[in-house]
Scaffold this active site. Structure first.
Site, mmCIF file in Angstrom:
data_model
loop_
_atom_site.group_PDB
_atom_site.id
_atom_site.type_symbol
_atom_site.label_atom_id
_atom_site.label_comp_id
_atom_site.label_asym_id
_atom_site.label_seq_id
_atom_site.Cartn_x
_atom_site.Cartn_y
_atom_site.Cartn_z
ATOM 1 N N LYS A 189 0.864 -1.183 0.000
ATOM 2 C CA LYS A 189 0.000 0.000 0.000
ATOM 3 C C LYS A 189 0.901 1.234 0.000
ATOM 4 O O LYS A 189 1.454 1.623 1.019
ATOM 5 C CB LYS A 189 -0.920 0.006 1.232
ATOM 6 C CG LYS A 189 -2.186 0.737 0.951
ATOM 7 C CD LYS A 189 -2.510 2.032 1.619
ATOM 8 C CE LYS A 189 -1.751 3.057 2.263
ATOM 9 N NZ LYS A 189 -1.632 4.325 1.525
ATOM 10 N N GLY A 242 6.418 4.761 8.528
ATOM 11 C CA GLY A 242 5.656 6.004 8.542
ATOM 12 C C GLY A 242 5.795 6.685 9.878
ATOM 13 O O GLY A 242 6.770 6.462 10.611
ATOM 14 N N SER A 243 4.796 7.473 10.212
ATOM 15 C CA SER A 243 4.904 8.306 11.405
ATOM 16 C C SER A 243 4.665 7.486 12.672
ATOM 17 O O SER A 243 3.987 6.459 12.651
ATOM 18 C CB SER A 243 3.888 9.439 11.311
ATOM 19 O OG SER A 243 2.594 8.876 11.196
ATOM 20 N N THR A 244 5.187 7.985 13.775
ATOM 21 C CA THR A 244 5.056 7.274 15.054
ATOM 22 C C THR A 244 3.593 7.147 15.495
ATOM 23 O O THR A 244 3.194 6.047 15.911
ATOM 24 C CB THR A 244 5.945 7.965 16.118
ATOM 25 O OG1 THR A 244 7.310 7.836 15.672
ATOM 26 C CG2 THR A 244 5.804 7.324 17.484
ATOM 27 N N ILE A 246 0.829 6.822 13.738
ATOM 28 C CA ILE A 246 0.146 5.763 12.959
ATOM 29 C C ILE A 246 0.765 4.407 13.315
ATOM 30 O O ILE A 246 0.058 3.395 13.417
ATOM 31 C CB ILE A 246 0.269 6.014 11.441
ATOM 32 C CG1 ILE A 246 -0.257 7.404 11.061
ATOM 33 C CG2 ILE A 246 -0.471 4.928 10.654
ATOM 34 C CD1 ILE A 246 -1.732 7.584 11.037
ATOM 35 N N GLY A 247 2.064 4.382 13.569
ATOM 36 C CA GLY A 247 2.724 3.135 13.980
ATOM 37 C C GLY A 247 2.117 2.589 15.270
ATOM 38 O O GLY A 247 1.884 1.386 15.408
ATOM 39 N N GLU A 264 8.964 0.959 11.252
ATOM 40 C CA GLU A 264 10.062 1.918 11.004
ATOM 41 C C GLU A 264 9.435 3.293 11.093
ATOM 42 O O GLU A 264 8.707 3.702 10.193
ATOM 43 C CB GLU A 264 10.650 1.724 9.605
ATOM 44 C CG GLU A 264 11.208 0.347 9.323
ATOM 45 C CD GLU A 264 12.602 0.136 9.875
ATOM 46 O OE1 GLU A 264 13.125 1.042 10.554
ATOM 47 O OE2 GLU A 264 13.160 -0.948 9.648
ATOM 48 N N CYS A 298 13.606 10.112 7.662
ATOM 49 C CA CYS A 298 13.380 9.686 9.051
ATOM 50 C C CYS A 298 14.649 9.812 9.875
ATOM 51 O O CYS A 298 14.601 10.059 11.063
ATOM 52 C CB CYS A 298 12.866 8.259 9.060
ATOM 53 S SG CYS A 298 13.843 7.192 8.018
ATOM 54 N N GLU A 399 9.661 15.742 15.559
ATOM 55 C CA GLU A 399 10.126 15.560 14.176
ATOM 56 C C GLU A 399 9.439 16.602 13.296
ATOM 57 O O GLU A 399 8.209 16.657 13.248
ATOM 58 C CB GLU A 399 9.758 14.152 13.687
ATOM 59 C CG GLU A 399 10.242 13.863 12.297
ATOM 60 C CD GLU A 399 9.876 12.455 11.830
ATOM 61 O OE1 GLU A 399 8.710 12.048 11.999
ATOM 62 O OE2 GLU A 399 10.763 11.774 11.284
HETATM 63 P P1 NAP Z 1 2.216 8.398 7.632
HETATM 64 O O1 NAP Z 1 1.272 9.529 7.534
HETATM 65 O O2 NAP Z 1 2.294 7.665 8.915
HETATM 66 O O3 NAP Z 1 1.818 7.418 6.429
HETATM 67 C C1 NAP Z 1 2.584 6.300 6.104
HETATM 68 C C2 NAP Z 1 1.735 5.293 5.378
HETATM 69 O O4 NAP Z 1 0.714 4.830 6.259
HETATM 70 C C3 NAP Z 1 0.999 5.853 4.163
HETATM 71 O O5 NAP Z 1 0.918 4.863 3.177
HETATM 72 C C4 NAP Z 1 -0.389 6.158 4.737
HETATM 73 O O6 NAP Z 1 -1.403 6.171 3.762
HETATM 74 C C5 NAP Z 1 -0.557 4.976 5.655
HETATM 75 N N1 NAP Z 1 -1.546 5.170 6.713
HETATM 76 C C6 NAP Z 1 -2.046 6.326 7.191
HETATM 77 N N2 NAP Z 1 -2.956 6.064 8.160
HETATM 78 C C7 NAP Z 1 -3.024 4.725 8.300
HETATM 79 C C8 NAP Z 1 -3.775 3.841 9.139
HETATM 80 N N3 NAP Z 1 -4.620 4.309 10.057
HETATM 81 N N4 NAP Z 1 -3.587 2.518 9.011
HETATM 82 C C9 NAP Z 1 -2.715 2.027 8.102
HETATM 83 N N5 NAP Z 1 -1.983 2.811 7.268
HETATM 84 C C10 NAP Z 1 -2.134 4.145 7.376
HETATM 85 O O7 NAP Z 1 3.707 8.834 7.304
HETATM 86 P P2 NAP Z 1 4.202 9.692 6.081
HETATM 87 O O8 NAP Z 1 3.825 11.092 6.396
HETATM 88 O O9 NAP Z 1 3.801 9.094 4.777
HETATM 89 O O10 NAP Z 1 5.789 9.494 6.174
HETATM 90 C C11 NAP Z 1 6.573 10.256 6.974
HETATM 91 C C12 NAP Z 1 6.911 9.519 8.248
HETATM 92 O O11 NAP Z 1 7.559 8.296 7.939
HETATM 93 C C13 NAP Z 1 7.901 10.289 9.094
HETATM 94 O O12 NAP Z 1 7.528 10.236 10.450
HETATM 95 C C14 NAP Z 1 9.202 9.532 8.876
HETATM 96 O O13 NAP Z 1 10.119 9.684 9.927
HETATM 97 C C15 NAP Z 1 8.726 8.144 8.726
HETATM 98 N N6 NAP Z 1 9.729 7.315 8.023
HETATM 99 C C16 NAP Z 1 10.440 6.403 8.729
HETATM 100 C C17 NAP Z 1 11.411 5.631 8.100
HETATM 101 C C18 NAP Z 1 12.206 4.618 8.865
HETATM 102 O O14 NAP Z 1 12.809 3.773 8.240
HETATM 103 N N7 NAP Z 1 12.217 4.669 10.184
HETATM 104 C C19 NAP Z 1 11.643 5.798 6.732
HETATM 105 C C20 NAP Z 1 10.902 6.731 6.037
HETATM 106 C C21 NAP Z 1 9.939 7.478 6.702
HETATM 107 P P3 NAP Z 1 -1.869 7.599 3.118
HETATM 108 O O15 NAP Z 1 -0.719 8.051 2.333
HETATM 109 O O16 NAP Z 1 -3.038 7.253 2.291
HETATM 110 O O17 NAP Z 1 -2.189 8.496 4.271
#
Ligand code: NAP
Length: 505
Positions: A189, A242-244, A246-247, A264, A298, A399
């Site tokens: 996804k 993704g973000s903490t 949502i994680g 992650e 990240c 962040e």
């Molecule tokens: P995000 O808003 O948490 O979204 C990540 C993914 O999760 C997207 O595909 C999003 O879909 C999906 N999502 C949103 N809500 C969800 C739910 N309730 N259930 C399941 N999936 C859901 O994060 P982002 O803004 O795309 O990415 C930025 C974040 O990622 C930052 O915090 C960054 O630090 C982190 N990151 C971490 C790493 C690592 O390796 N540690 C690497 C890269 C990024 P939609 O797009 O449709 O909302």
């Protein structure tokens, strides 16, 4: 390492107008007929339309993945044959390098050099796991006398893989490559803002010979179909980047059926520059550490701690070079810093900077939204350096996910370690010192999954990537990732001549 030369220019567009879902080996429009429009963050212009998956489509993708896993041939292939297909995926990606780079730039607004590096790494991930899987196996264990025990690594099953927007192809590769190497089936996804390269990767997997149903790609809303995948009883594992917040939500929901989870998540990574560092290397590494990918990384080193006796020298070079960073046409080789992903993210970044100013922080470079010439309709923020901050400020604690670094002085090693560890996150960190003993001592005390010592880069295929604390758990990009897509089965046999009668009846 592979080097891929590229002379792409914006004029030679390869992108299509429309991209399909990939379910059970078929390219299809979503059952609802709805689409996602993706926009170029550098220009604000429409890039393409993408079929948007509904829950019905997600259900089809789960059924296809389930069927391919439970009854298909992929996991039964000899490991060398799976490795061969992974290498073929890499070869096709390489032959479509320009297309992947172009799509990644159009979808994210990132600079050419960043997109090229990330596409190259995505290719190398498949090559790495093609090699690594061959050595992934169980063990024979010491057991008493006439017993025999061995373990097998079995693929975990159907994996939902949820991808963020900041590294759309690379994050997809980090997940798809190890999962299918082990023999799992996946449902990818992508982030709604950046679905294009994950779709092309799905097409490439099919072309390379991955059987139908093993790799499914379904762009759609996270809160809708992302959540559906997480809660579904037929999904065995969720791998999320993704973000903490949502994680945390995913971890709670996955616990219902005790799904395997890797997370992650976000970071607020410290970089410590000691007075015995090579100052020029530390300046260049710190520029890359925060401004690469427009700070939307990240592991961006967004907290910079500089020892007091070199602070002035370091800062004068750091500020001067920050002001020289070029923003503008992402396809231009001279552009250092690309766009911000969208208006919401731009406003978030600006909000952090303005609140820091209100709290008394000082801006040494940048500090504003901006509009490079010819890119006035895009989303841009100046590379920004903030000082006069303290650890109670949000700009230091949270962040930001943009080209913004906070800088503080420290007195000695003890204070530097204390400041570095004063965070809820624990993903990246950096230490700059020519004293190897000190660098090792400090690296050992930092509570983070990654420590970069005199090095601007955080990872290559083969190096573990993942966090401590609220940066998540599980490691990607490395050999042990294969274990996170496997179950270990222990087989204990008895070969004695006398039947065993443990109850003595
Ligand atoms: P995000 O808003 O948490 O979204 C990540 C993914 O999760 C997207 O595909 C999003 O879909 C999906 N999502 C949103 N809500 C969800 C739910 N309730 N259930 C399941 N999936 C859901 O994060 P982002 O803004 O795309 O990415 C930025 C974040 O990622 C930052 O915090 C960054 O630090 C982190 N990151 C971490 C790493 C690592 O390796 N540690 C690497 C890269 C990024 P939609 O797009 O449709 O909302």
């Amino acid at each position: 390492m592979t080097t891929v030369k590229d002379d792409k220019t914006e004029k030679e567009t390869i992108k299509r107008e429309f991209y399909h879902l990939i379910i059970d080996g078929e390219k299809m429009k979503g059952s609802s007929g709805e689409t996602i429009k993706t926009y170029n963050p550098a220009t604000g212009e429409l890039v393409a339309e993408v079929a948007k998956a509904s829950k019905e489509d997600a259900e089809k993708a789960i059924a296809a993945a389930r069927h391919s896993f439970d009854h298909g041939k992929w996991k039964m292939y000899p490991v060398g044959r799976r490795a061969q297909v992974l290498n073929k995926i890499a070869a096709i990606m390489r032959s479509r390098f320009n297309e992947l780079v172009e799509l990644e730039i159009l979808d994210t607004g990132k600079s050419l050099h960043a997109a090229q590096g990330q596409v190259t790494q995505a290719i190398e991930d498949f090559e790495f796991y093609a090699g690594a899987i061959v050595g992934h196996r169980g063990t024979v264990n010491n057991v008493p006398g006439q017993f025999h025990n061995y373990t097998e690594k079995e693929p975990i099953g159907v994996c939902a893989q949820i991808i963020p927007w900041n590294y759309p192809l690379m994050m997809a590769a980090w997940k798809v490559a190890p999962a299918i190497a082990v023999g799992c089936s996946v449902i990818v996804k992508p982030a709604s803002l950046t679905p294009l390269t994950a779709i092309v990767l799905g097409e490439i997997c099919l072309e390379a010979g991955v059987p139908a149903g093993v790799v499914n790609v379904i762009p759609g809303s996270g809160s809708d179909i992302g959540n559906y995948l997480v809660e579904h009883s037929q999904v065995d594992k969720v791998a999320f980047t993704g973000s903490t917040p949502i994680g945390k939500d995913i971890m709670g929901k996955a616990s219902e059926s005790l799904k395997r989870v890797t997370l992650e998540l976000g970071g607020k990574s410290p970089s410590i520059v000691f007075s015995d560092a090579d100052i020029d290397a530390a300046v260049d590494g710190s520029l890359f550490g925060i401004f690469y990918n427009s700070g939307q990384s990240c592991e961006a080193r967004s907290r910079l701690y500089v020892q007091e006796d070199i602070y002035d020298e370091f800062m004068s070079k750091f500020v001067e070079k920050t002001k020289r960073l070029q923003l503008g046409n992402p396809f231009d080789k001279g552009t250092h810093v690309g766009a911000i992903i969208d208006q919401t993210q731009l406003d978030t970044i600006n909000g952090y900077v303005q609140s820091a100013i209100k709290d008394g922080a000082e801006i040494l470079a940048g500090g504003h939204k901006c509009s490079p010439k010819g890119y006035e309709k895009g989303f841009w923020f100046e590379p920004t350096i903030i000082t006069n901050v303290n650890h109670d400020m949000n700009v230091v604690k949270e962040e930001i996910f943009g080209p913004v670094v906070v800088v503080m002085k420290f007195k000695d090693e003890k204070e530097a370690i204390k400041l570095a560890n004063d965070t809820t996150f624990g993903l990246g960190s950096a230490v700059w010192s020519k004293d190897g003993a000190r660098a090792t001592r400090v690296a050992n005390q930092i509570k983070a999954g990654i420590v970069m010592v005199n090095c601007p880069f955080s990872a290559f295929p083969g190096t573990p990537f993942g966090g401590y604390k609220q940066s998540g758990f599980g490691r990607e990009l490395c050999i042990e990732t294969l274990d996170l897509y496997s179950e270990t089965k222990s087989i204990l046999s008895y070969y004695g001549s006398r039947p065993l009668n443990p109850l003595g009846l």
